[in-house]
Design an enzyme around this catalytic site. Structure first.
Site, PDB file in Angstrom:
ATOM      1  CG  ASP A  12       5.007  27.597  11.677  1.00 13.67           C
ATOM      2  OD1 ASP A  12       5.299  28.715  11.198  1.00 13.67           O
ATOM      3  OD2 ASP A  12       4.098  27.438  12.527  1.00 13.67           O
ATOM      4  CB  CYS A  69       6.089  29.926  14.314  1.00 14.70           C
ATOM      5  SG  CYS A  69       5.963  30.463  16.024  1.00 14.70           S
ATOM      6  CB  THR A  71       2.706  33.957  18.065  1.00 11.43           C
ATOM      7  OG1 THR A  71       3.083  32.614  18.447  1.00 11.43           O
ATOM      8  CG2 THR A  71       1.234  33.982  17.697  1.00 11.43           C
ATOM      9  CG  HIS A 102      22.418  42.444  29.723  1.00 10.97           C
ATOM     10  ND1 HIS A 102      21.721  43.334  30.524  1.00 10.97           N
ATOM     11  CD2 HIS A 102      23.520  43.111  29.295  1.00 10.97           C
ATOM     12  CE1 HIS A 102      22.383  44.483  30.572  1.00 10.97           C
ATOM     13  NE2 HIS A 102      23.467  44.380  29.824  1.00 10.97           N
ATOM     14  CG  HIS A 137      25.466  40.551  31.878  1.00 14.26           C
ATOM     15  ND1 HIS A 137      24.327  40.970  32.537  1.00 14.26           N
ATOM     16  CD2 HIS A 137      26.137  41.674  31.525  1.00 14.26           C
ATOM     17  CE1 HIS A 137      24.310  42.293  32.566  1.00 14.26           C
ATOM     18  NE2 HIS A 137      25.395  42.740  31.960  1.00 14.26           N
TER      19      HIS A 137
HETATM   20  C1  RB5 Z   1       0.393  27.928  13.231  1.00 11.87           C
HETATM   21  O1  RB5 Z   1      -0.916  28.169  12.854  1.00 11.87           O
HETATM   22  C2  RB5 Z   1       0.732  28.707  14.481  1.00 11.87           C
HETATM   23  O2  RB5 Z   1       0.135  28.113  15.581  1.00 11.87           O
HETATM   24  C3  RB5 Z   1       2.233  28.789  14.672  1.00 11.87           C
HETATM   25  O3  RB5 Z   1       2.801  29.419  13.558  1.00 11.87           O
HETATM   26  C4  RB5 Z   1       2.747  29.572  15.861  1.00 11.87           C
HETATM   27  O4  RB5 Z   1       2.136  30.816  15.940  1.00 11.87           O
HETATM   28  C5  RB5 Z   1       2.730  28.870  17.149  1.00 11.87           C
HETATM   29  O5  RB5 Z   1       3.194  29.378  18.172  1.00 11.87           O
END
Ligand code: RB5
Length: 150
Positions: A12, A69, A71, A102, A137
């Site tokens: 994203d 993304c 996180t 694994h 595995h």
């Molecule tokens: C976008 O602001 C953020 O929510 C997205 O990049 C991600 O971290 C979601 O898990």
């Protein structure tokens, strides 16, 4: 070519810059990359790209994916909804190596707001250069696949 080392890419807006940096690195390492979006840093919805990469990876034997993304969490949650996808969110090199060996993970998820570009590159190197060990595995990964049928 079916036997080329293919990596489908997705992000994203939060992962856009890191995805592009890692794409170049993967190509330098000999992988053939295909970017399934997003294509700018404009705000967008990560599940759209997790779905595109997940479906592409599941449809092509031996293919791998990279999803980035903010996180990495949203991408991993969404990608793991696609049958055949084993997406692993990694924040360290050891986990990246071991999830290939694994868990036969086929999609690496990264959080661009969590790991810096240097660590992200090392995590990606570890993931994409490691292979599934099979053996005991394989039985466990098969049990994961069984969960999709229930
Ligand atoms: C976008 O602001 C953020 O929510 C997205 O990049 C991600 O971290 C979601 O898990």
């Amino acid at each position: 070519m079916q036997n080329e080392k293919k990596v489908y890419l997705g992000s994203d807006h939060g992962g856009f810059e890191l995805k592009n940096a890692l794409a170049a690195r993967l190509r330098e390492a000999g992988f053939v990359t295909e970017d399934l979006g997003c294509y700018s840093a404009e705000s967008c919805d990560y599940p759209d790209f997790a779905a595109a990469v997940g479906r592409a990876v599941a449809a092509r034997e031996g293919a791998l994916g990279l999803l980035v993304c903010g996180t990495g969490i949203g991408m991993s949650i969404a990608a793991n909804k696609i049958p055949g996808v084993r997406a692993a969110l990694c924040g360290d090199v050891f986990s990246a190596k071991m999830t290939r060996r694994h868990n036969d993970a086929n999609v690496l998820c990264l959080g661009a707001r969590v790991v810096g570009p240097g660590l992200a590159a090392e995590i990606a190197d570890a993931f994409f250069s490691s292979s599934f060990e099979g053996d005991r595995h394989a039985r466990r990964v098969e049990k994961i696949a069984e969960l999709e049928k229930r």
